[in-house]
Design a protein around this motif. Structure first.
Motif, PDB file in Angstrom:
ATOM      1  N   ALA A 178       5.867  -3.886  -6.934  1.00 21.77           N
ATOM      2  CA  ALA A 178       5.097  -2.957  -7.883  1.00 21.77           C
ATOM      3  C   ALA A 178       3.883  -2.770  -7.267  1.00 21.77           C
ATOM      4  CB  ALA A 178       4.937  -3.560  -9.112  1.00 21.77           C
ATOM      5  N   ILE A 179       3.050  -3.330  -6.265  1.00 27.79           N
ATOM      6  CA  ILE A 179       1.830  -2.956  -5.644  1.00 27.79           C
ATOM      7  C   ILE A 179       1.895  -2.017  -4.580  1.00 27.79           C
ATOM      8  CG2 ILE A 179      -0.190  -3.715  -4.344  1.00 27.79           C
ATOM      9  CD1 ILE A 179       0.033  -6.230  -6.005  1.00 27.79           C
ATOM     10  N   GLU A 180       3.214  -2.114  -3.960  1.00 25.11           N
ATOM     11  CA  GLU A 180       3.442  -1.422  -2.823  1.00 25.11           C
ATOM     12  C   GLU A 180       3.798   0.120  -3.251  1.00 25.11           C
ATOM     13  OE1 GLU A 180       6.925  -0.629   0.823  1.00 25.11           O
ATOM     14  OE2 GLU A 180       5.914  -2.606   0.531  1.00 25.11           O
ATOM     15  N   ALA A 181       4.807   0.082  -4.466  1.00 22.05           N
ATOM     16  CA  ALA A 181       5.060   1.500  -5.214  1.00 22.05           C
ATOM     17  C   ALA A 181       3.725   2.081  -5.876  1.00 22.05           C
ATOM     18  CB  ALA A 181       6.031   0.769  -6.477  1.00 22.05           C
ATOM     19  N   MET A 182       2.714   1.428  -6.206  1.00 26.09           N
ATOM     20  CA  MET A 182       1.761   2.070  -6.705  1.00 26.09           C
ATOM     21  C   MET A 182       0.903   2.502  -5.716  1.00 26.09           C
ATOM     22  SD  MET A 182      -0.965  -0.046  -9.123  1.00 26.09           S
ATOM     23  CE  MET A 182       0.200  -1.074  -9.622  1.00 26.09           C
ATOM     24  N   GLY A 183       1.079   2.195  -4.439  1.00 26.03           N
ATOM     25  CA  GLY A 183       0.520   2.704  -3.356  1.00 26.03           C
ATOM     26  C   GLY A 183      -0.878   2.081  -2.944  1.00 26.03           C
ATOM     27  N   MET A 184      -0.947   0.668  -3.356  1.00 22.36           N
ATOM     28  CA  MET A 184      -2.027  -0.176  -2.810  1.00 22.36           C
ATOM     29  C   MET A 184      -1.788  -0.886  -1.592  1.00 22.36           C
ATOM     30  SD  MET A 184      -4.961   0.626  -4.406  1.00 22.36           S
ATOM     31  CE  MET A 184      -5.705  -0.645  -4.194  1.00 22.36           C
ATOM     32  N   SER A 185      -0.546  -1.053  -1.224  1.00 16.72           N
ATOM     33  CA  SER A 185      -0.175  -1.712  -0.045  1.00 16.72           C
ATOM     34  C   SER A 185       0.411  -0.994   0.916  1.00 16.72           C
ATOM     35  CB  SER A 185       0.849  -2.815  -0.331  1.00 16.72           C
ATOM     36  OG  SER A 185       0.454  -3.887  -0.862  1.00 16.72           O
ATOM     37  N   LEU A 186       0.054  -1.363   2.265  1.00 14.86           N
ATOM     38  CA  LEU A 186       0.933  -0.605   3.222  1.00 14.86           C
ATOM     39  C   LEU A 186       2.314  -0.636   3.337  1.00 14.86           C
ATOM     40  CD1 LEU A 186      -1.243  -1.396   6.332  1.00 14.86           C
ATOM     41  CD2 LEU A 186      -1.379   0.471   5.258  1.00 14.86           C
ATOM     42  N   PRO A 187       3.208   0.412   3.594  1.00 12.49           N
ATOM     43  CA  PRO A 187       4.449   0.510   3.508  1.00 12.49           C
ATOM     44  C   PRO A 187       5.336  -0.780   4.168  1.00 12.49           C
ATOM     45  CG  PRO A 187       3.869   2.695   3.907  1.00 12.49           C
ATOM     46  CD  PRO A 187       2.628   1.990   3.997  1.00 12.49           C
ATOM     47  N   VAL A 218      -2.692   4.064   0.089  1.00 11.14           N
ATOM     48  CA  VAL A 218      -3.763   3.590   0.943  1.00 11.14           C
ATOM     49  C   VAL A 218      -3.639   3.916   2.344  1.00 11.14           C
ATOM     50  CG1 VAL A 218      -4.429   1.341  -0.329  1.00 11.14           C
ATOM     51  CG2 VAL A 218      -2.458   1.373   1.049  1.00 11.14           C
ATOM     52  N   THR A 219      -2.576   4.672   2.729  1.00 12.88           N
ATOM     53  CA  THR A 219      -2.370   5.276   3.978  1.00 12.88           C
ATOM     54  C   THR A 219      -3.188   6.518   3.955  1.00 12.88           C
ATOM     55  OG1 THR A 219      -0.490   6.530   3.488  1.00 12.88           O
ATOM     56  CG2 THR A 219      -0.123   4.405   4.269  1.00 12.88           C
ATOM     57  N   GLY A 220      -3.711   7.150   3.076  1.00 15.66           N
ATOM     58  CA  GLY A 220      -4.541   8.261   2.968  1.00 15.66           C
ATOM     59  C   GLY A 220      -3.316   9.406   2.748  1.00 15.66           C
ATOM     60  N   LYS A 221      -2.408   9.038   2.857  1.00 11.37           N
ATOM     61  CA  LYS A 221      -1.133  10.102   2.743  1.00 11.37           C
ATOM     62  C   LYS A 221      -0.489   9.944   1.353  1.00 11.37           C
ATOM     63  CE  LYS A 221       0.415   9.757   7.552  1.00 11.37           C
ATOM     64  NZ  LYS A 221       1.576   9.685   8.595  1.00 11.37           N
ATOM     65  N   THR A 222       0.643  10.762   0.987  1.00 11.25           N
ATOM     66  CA  THR A 222       1.165  10.640  -0.343  1.00 11.25           C
ATOM     67  C   THR A 222       2.124   9.916  -0.014  1.00 11.25           C
ATOM     68  OG1 THR A 222       2.806  12.732  -0.067  1.00 11.25           O
ATOM     69  CG2 THR A 222       0.697  13.171  -1.054  1.00 11.25           C
ATOM     70  N   LEU A 223       2.880   9.445  -1.370  1.00 13.92           N
ATOM     71  CA  LEU A 223       4.041   8.464  -1.424  1.00 13.92           C
ATOM     72  C   LEU A 223       5.061   9.082  -0.661  1.00 13.92           C
ATOM     73  CD1 LEU A 223       4.940   5.703  -2.456  1.00 13.92           C
ATOM     74  CD2 LEU A 223       6.069   7.094  -4.338  1.00 13.92           C
ATOM     75  N   ALA A 224       5.090  10.261  -0.869  1.00 14.38           N
ATOM     76  CA  ALA A 224       6.415  11.093  -0.450  1.00 14.38           C
ATOM     77  C   ALA A 224       6.330  11.199   1.136  1.00 14.38           C
ATOM     78  CB  ALA A 224       6.604  12.539  -0.945  1.00 14.38           C
ATOM     79  N   GLU A 225       4.831  11.563   1.585  1.00 10.52           N
ATOM     80  CA  GLU A 225       4.861  11.383   3.057  1.00 10.52           C
ATOM     81  C   GLU A 225       4.990   9.825   3.797  1.00 10.52           C
ATOM     82  OE1 GLU A 225       1.476  15.019   3.381  1.00 10.52           O
ATOM     83  OE2 GLU A 225       0.774  12.615   2.817  1.00 10.52           O
ATOM     84  N   ASN A 226       4.505   9.042   3.140  1.00  7.05           N
ATOM     85  CA  ASN A 226       4.846   7.644   3.795  1.00  7.05           C
ATOM     86  C   ASN A 226       6.431   7.492   3.824  1.00  7.05           C
ATOM     87  OD1 ASN A 226       2.245   7.001   3.659  1.00  7.05           O
ATOM     88  ND2 ASN A 226       2.229   5.702   1.925  1.00  7.05           N
ATOM     89  N   LEU A 227       7.108   7.673   2.675  1.00  2.96           N
ATOM     90  CA  LEU A 227       8.639   7.348   2.832  1.00  2.96           C
ATOM     91  C   LEU A 227       9.414   8.539   3.531  1.00  2.96           C
ATOM     92  CD1 LEU A 227       9.033   6.843  -1.101  1.00  2.96           C
ATOM     93  CD2 LEU A 227       8.733   5.259   0.685  1.00  2.96           C
ATOM     94  N   ALA A 228       8.987   9.682   3.996  1.00  2.00           N
ATOM     95  CA  ALA A 228       9.693  10.611   5.050  1.00  2.00           C
ATOM     96  C   ALA A 228       9.542   9.795   6.354  1.00  2.00           C
ATOM     97  CB  ALA A 228       8.560  11.955   5.221  1.00  2.00           C
ATOM     98  N   GLU A 229       8.803   8.803   6.632  1.00  2.00           N
ATOM     99  CA  GLU A 229       8.967   7.962   7.839  1.00  2.00           C
ATOM    100  C   GLU A 229       9.650   6.718   7.819  1.00  2.00           C
ATOM    101  OE1 GLU A 229       4.887   7.315   9.060  1.00  2.00           O
ATOM    102  OE2 GLU A 229       4.180   9.456   8.773  1.00  2.00           O
ATOM    103  N   VAL A 230      10.261   6.592   6.631  1.00  2.00           N
ATOM    104  CA  VAL A 230      11.204   5.418   6.250  1.00  2.00           C
ATOM    105  C   VAL A 230      12.467   5.515   6.533  1.00  2.00           C
ATOM    106  CG1 VAL A 230      11.622   3.751   4.451  1.00  2.00           C
ATOM    107  CG2 VAL A 230       9.366   4.380   4.820  1.00  2.00           C
ATOM    108  N   SER A 231      13.374   4.583   7.124  1.00  2.00           N
ATOM    109  CA  SER A 231      14.811   4.920   7.329  1.00  2.00           C
ATOM    110  C   SER A 231      15.256   4.403   6.292  1.00  2.00           C
ATOM    111  CB  SER A 231      15.203   4.049   8.377  1.00  2.00           C
ATOM    112  OG  SER A 231      14.582   4.224   9.713  1.00  2.00           O
TER     113      SER A 231
END
Length: 564
Positions: free
Chosen positions: A211-220, A348-361
């Motif tokens: 939940a915390i990662e989904a909230m954006g408060m942990s690194l991917p 917390v990466t400074g990016k949006t959730l969508a930007e983070n997930l674009a880099e995820v396999s």
């Protein structure tokens, strides 16, 4: 130093001749002149030897400190408490579990406030560490990142099947009913927990980490990187570096923890089939950042999010298995592609959730842990809000993996969990019964004890879908069966659960989301007139303070709620 002075709070002690005494104390712990020109960053460690969930966090904190130093900060490690839910389960010690969330939050807030810390990396393991850290992060609203200590590796049974702590609780019921012998019980006990890390299934720790990662408060990747791995060490080091970047960008928790971020967290919890404790903890975290979150939000989101994860306690797999096929981040990528997440939320990466997930396999091909969106385990989430004359403010239930969705039967009423547990062990609870355990709520318990012990025994005895259990207490994330918790109002404050009598007909219905005692309004009113509020169980100490301050479970059981 950057052009921007990041010493928003620590400048109170790092500048001026009159602060020489303050700085003298920090020189004794290793600070030099250059450190006073840097932002002071707290590394909140929940290290402890009282539970495997946290026994390795001292090493993780050192890595987080290293990262913060490399990033340009002046980091300091400090500790807070933890208690082990698994060890405190089933006896008086469990009353301290939920209150420990408040102690953790209060202690982190206290250190950050007193020491004038500019930023924070908080590292948690066992169940209450995570919401405790997050409540403090919300209250302080200084740049902060949460890092999860990671999940334990599964143990192995004699026939090579995975074991975890819930296996042991259920083995007690199997032993009691003669299904296994003492030797087998001892083998399960000795092999279920092979090392460091939090309980392996989609129980409370892994639920809250997700939940915390989904909230954006942990690194991917933080939620699913296992405890005793190089990935987890790197995770902590990166968090230390990243918090300094948050400071440079001026991003604080309230920028990240918006209503939409909480909706993302609830979506991931529903998709994964997480713990009912997510209701309590997400409500409390939302309160810390002044976000209006209610049980209705959980119910609204549940109806549109499919349950796609075949994870324990009702499924087959554990968090480590999910890690090997892509982890929570890959599940989020799948949910985003199905338009079930708000991709524009800041993280917390400074990016949006969508930007983070674009880099995820994406999830590995051929895996069967996470179902495709068009073939879910269930069309909607398995965590239900129930209401009715037995729970006017609401109650919660987890119905994953159950064939039976409704049960009506006679009440067997107990005013404590030990009494109810003894009745189960004595075979006094029969198929079709509805066990009521009351005066176990936030005030009445106090502390709203988890009831994995009794539910584990019920499942182990083969009664998991044959009896119901209702309580104003709560359940471990490892609990499964026809169980309803968080009944509000609780018995201690005059909730209807306090007037139920042996033999009353009770209905639990997840399809209509009703929790009903079949009594007339007139009979309920007459019984309520006869009811007398019992005194609090504890006259002094932490449990007395908690019982006097704590709010209803329907509001997150917080201790700083200003009642209107």
């Amino acid at each position: 130093m950057t052009d921007k002075d990041l010493r928003v709070k620590s400048i109170d002690i790092s500048e001026g001749e009159h602060r020489a005494p303050n700085r003298a104390m920090l020189r004794a712990v290793g600070f030099e002149d250059s450190d006073f020109q840097k932002p002071m960053i707290g590394i909140a460690s929940t290290w402890s030897e009282v539970t495997p969930c946290n026994v390795h966090i001292d090493k993780l904190a050192i890595n987080a400190k290293k990262g913060a130093k490399e990033g340009g900060g002046a980091p300091l490690i400090f500790n807070t408490i933890t208690v082990s839910d698994g060890i405190s389960m089933g006896h008086e010690g469990m009353r301290y579990s939920l209150p420990s969330r408040e102690v953790i939050a209060d202690s982190i807030e206290t250190v950050c406030g007193a020491e004038r810390l500019d930023g924070l990396v908080a590292i948690g393991g066992c169940d209450k560490n995570m919401p405790g850290c997050m409540i403090a992060i919300g209250r302080m609203n200084i740049p902060a990142i949460f890092t999860y200590g990671g999940s334990i590796a599964p143990g192995k049974s004699k026939d090579g099947k995975d074991l975890d702590i819930v296996s042991v609780f259920e083995a007690v019921g199997q032993y009691n009913s003669g299904k296994i012998d003492k030797e087998e019980l001892k083998h399960i006990e000795c092999n279920a927990c092979p090392g460091a890390g939090s309980c392996g299934g989609m129980y409370t720790a892994n639920t809250m980490a997700s939940a915390i990662e989904a909230m954006g408060m942990s690194l991917p990747g933080s939620a699913s990187n296992p405890a005793e791995t190089e990935d987890k060490l790197k995770d902590c080091e990166k968090a230390g570096q990243a918090v300094v970047e948050l400071m440079r960008k001026g991003i604080v928790p309230k920028d990240i923890m918006t209503k939409k971020a909480f909706e993302n967290a609830i979506t991931v919890v529903m998709a994964l089939g997480g713990s009912t404790n997510a209701f309590l903890h997400l409500l409390a975290i939302a309160h810390s950042v002044d976000v209006d979150l209610s049980l209705d939000d959980f119910d609204r989101i549940r109806k549109k999010v499919p349950h796609i994860a075949d994870l324990k306690p009702s499924g087959r797999y554990v968090m480590n298995d999910l890690h090997h096929v892509g982890g929570v981040s890959a599940v989020m990528k799948q949910l985003l592609e199905a338009s079930l997440l708000h991709g524009d939320c800041l993280t917390v990466t400074g990016k949006t959730l969508a930007e983070n997930l674009a880099e995820v396999s994406p999830l590995k091909e051929g895996q069967d842990i996470i179902r495709p969106m068009d073939n879910p385990l269930k069309e909607s989430g398995p965590l239900f809000v129930l209401r009715g004359n037995l729970a006017p403010e609401g109650a919660v239930a987890k119905m994953s993996g159950l064939k039976i969705k409704k049960i009506t039967g006679p009440a067997k009423v107990f005013d404590s969990e030990p009494e109810a547990t003894q009745a189960v062990l004595n075979n006094d609870i029969k198929e079709g019964d509805i066990v009521i355990i009351r005066y176990a709520g936030p005030k009445g318990g106090p502390g709203m004890s988890e009831m994995l012990s009794i539910t584990g025994i019920i499942v182990g005895k083969g009664l998991g879908e044959k009896v119901g259990l209702i309580t104003d207490g709560r359940f471990s994330g490892g609990t499964h069966g026809l169980v309803v918790g968080h009944v509000a109002p609780e018995a201690q404050v005059g909730g209807p659960i306090g007037i139920v009598r042996n033999g009353d007909s009770i209905t639990i219905d997840s399809e209509t989301q009703e929790l009903t005692v079949h009594l007339s309004d007139e009979e309920m009113a007459a019984r309520m007139k006869e009811w007398k509020q019992p005194p609090l169980r504890y006259e002094r100490g932490v449990l007395n303070k908690y019982a006097r301050l704590v709010s209803s479970a329907s509001k997150g059981a917080v201790t700083d709620l200003q009642e209107e």
